[in-house]
Design a protein around this motif. Structure first.
Motif, PDB file in Angstrom:
ATOM      1  N   UNK A 116     -53.683 -10.842 -28.212  1.00 28.74           N
ATOM      2  CA  UNK A 116     -52.983  -9.702 -28.805  1.00 28.74           C
ATOM      3  C   UNK A 116     -51.964  -9.143 -27.814  1.00 28.74           C
ATOM      4  N   UNK A 117     -50.808  -8.765 -28.308  1.00 30.69           N
ATOM      5  CA  UNK A 117     -49.751  -8.201 -27.466  1.00 30.69           C
ATOM      6  C   UNK A 117     -49.254  -6.891 -28.054  1.00 30.69           C
ATOM      7  N   UNK A 118     -48.519  -6.143 -27.245  1.00 28.87           N
ATOM      8  CA  UNK A 118     -47.962  -4.888 -27.728  1.00 28.87           C
ATOM      9  C   UNK A 118     -47.377  -4.096 -26.574  1.00 28.87           C
ATOM     10  N   UNK A 119     -47.109  -2.845 -26.844  1.00 26.09           N
ATOM     11  CA  UNK A 119     -46.585  -1.925 -25.818  1.00 26.09           C
ATOM     12  C   UNK A 119     -47.598  -0.817 -25.621  1.00 26.09           C
ATOM     13  N   UNK A 120     -47.946  -0.610 -24.360  1.00 23.40           N
ATOM     14  CA  UNK A 120     -48.969   0.389 -24.033  1.00 23.40           C
ATOM     15  C   UNK A 120     -48.353   1.534 -23.249  1.00 23.40           C
ATOM     16  N   UNK A 121     -49.035   2.661 -23.285  1.00 25.39           N
ATOM     17  CA  UNK A 121     -48.617   3.814 -22.482  1.00 25.39           C
ATOM     18  C   UNK A 121     -49.843   4.456 -21.855  1.00 25.39           C
ATOM     19  N   UNK A 168     -56.603   6.657 -20.127  1.00 22.93           N
ATOM     20  CA  UNK A 168     -56.913   5.374 -20.757  1.00 22.93           C
ATOM     21  C   UNK A 168     -55.646   4.840 -21.437  1.00 22.93           C
ATOM     22  N   UNK A 169     -55.246   3.605 -21.126  1.00 24.05           N
ATOM     23  CA  UNK A 169     -54.030   3.071 -21.761  1.00 24.05           C
ATOM     24  C   UNK A 169     -54.263   2.809 -23.254  1.00 24.05           C
ATOM     25  N   UNK A 170     -53.243   3.158 -24.051  1.00 15.00           N
ATOM     26  CA  UNK A 170     -53.350   2.982 -25.504  1.00 15.00           C
ATOM     27  C   UNK A 170     -52.121   2.250 -26.025  1.00 15.00           C
ATOM     28  N   UNK A 171     -52.311   1.610 -27.185  1.00 16.57           N
ATOM     29  CA  UNK A 171     -51.180   0.969 -27.853  1.00 16.57           C
ATOM     30  C   UNK A 171     -50.268   2.058 -28.408  1.00 16.57           C
TER      31      UNK A 171
END
Length: 287
Positions: free
Chosen positions: A195-200, A226-229
């Motif tokens: 799974x891929x995406x952009x986290x903050x 905690x990093x989230x999508x």
């Protein structure tokens, strides 16, 4: 006839007026001249042991003797020996793998992420550059196979800086950290299952303690959310554990200590005090 004598006639008249010395008088004058040469030579030899200043400008009384130069009690040290680093026996647990390296002109790096926070705002990363450095990483035997930030991983960087720069680093640390009191990082991620995406995630830095070791010290704490999508808001990883970095100065030396994961703030403070004593063997001025 001409009244004025010619050049030749004048020479002839002058020669008539010359008194020629007899042989005995010539020998007498020669003896006196040789005696003067001997006296002059003796005086020159006697003056050979006198300073050039005394000969050029003699005084009525003997010049004062300057005090003898005394060697410096604390000669300047340049190299950083391994004795100036913490030793495995200083740590709260046994480490079986020790990696070390040295460098020239290396930046005094406090925290990679802190530098990224500053540069993302158009600022310099804030790192001063050292004259030379020595670093070590201590890893427990059970973690040696992977050499990651496993439980108990300990790192130390020891830097020699110009004295003013070493003092400046600790004096300006609050200003260095202030722009990153709260900062949100955004970046792409890829999970193990594909799974891929952009986290903050939100990061915070603060200087939490000062002046507990050496000629100056500081504890720098980093906490992250905690990093989230970014799209779904779902967590993509576990919340990170806070990390604490100790920065200690002794003379012109700065050391940066980090005890990862299982290390406590109390452990790090104790190590900082031991590190300050170890640094004395290489610091300018000497402890």
């Amino acid at each position: 006839m001409r009244d004025d004598p010619t050049f030749v006639e004048q020479i002839q008249r002058d020669l008539q007026d010359v008194r020629w010395l007899g042989p005995e008088e010539i020998r007498s004058r020669a003896r006196r001249r040789n005696q003067r040469k001997i006296v002059v030579a003796t005086v020159v030899l006697a003056l050979a042991g006198v300073s050039a200043v005394a000969v050029a400008a003699p005084r009525k009384s003997a010049p004062p003797v300057p005090p003898a130069a005394t060697p410096s009690a604390s000669p300047t040290r340049h190299e950083i020996s391994t004795d100036a680093l913490l030793q495995p026996a200083d740590l709260p647990q046994q480490f079986d793998v020790q990696l070390s390296q040295s460098g020239l002109g290396e930046p005094v790096l406090l925290d990679h992420m802190l530098g990224a926070c500053r540069t993302s705002q158009g600022r310099s990363n804030g790192w001063l550059h050292s004259i030379l450095s020595r670093s070590q990483t201590l890893v427990p035997k059970r973690a040696a196979a992977v050499l990651t930030q496993s439980d108990g991983l300990f790192t130390q960087d020891l830097y020699r800086l110009p004295p003013d720069a070493a003092i400046q680093l600790l004096a300006t640390m609050d200003d260095l950290v202030a722009p990153c009191a709260e900062w949100t990082s955004i970046g792409d991620y890829k999970k193990a299952e594909g799974a891929t995406g952009t986290a903050s995630a939100t990061h915070r830095w603060a200087v939490i303690q000062r002046d507990f070791a050496g000629d100056g010290a500081a504890l720098l704490r980093h906490t992250g959310s905690q990093p989230v999508d970014q799209k779904t808001g779902k967590p993509i990883a576990a919340p990170p554990r806070p990390t604490i970095t100790a920065v200690v100065r002794v003379g012109d030396l700065i050391t940066v200590l980090s005890l990862r994961q299982t290390g406590t703030e109390m452990d790090l403070r104790r190590l900082a005090e031991v590190a300050a004593r170890r640094m004395c063997v290489a610091a300018n001025p000497a402890c």
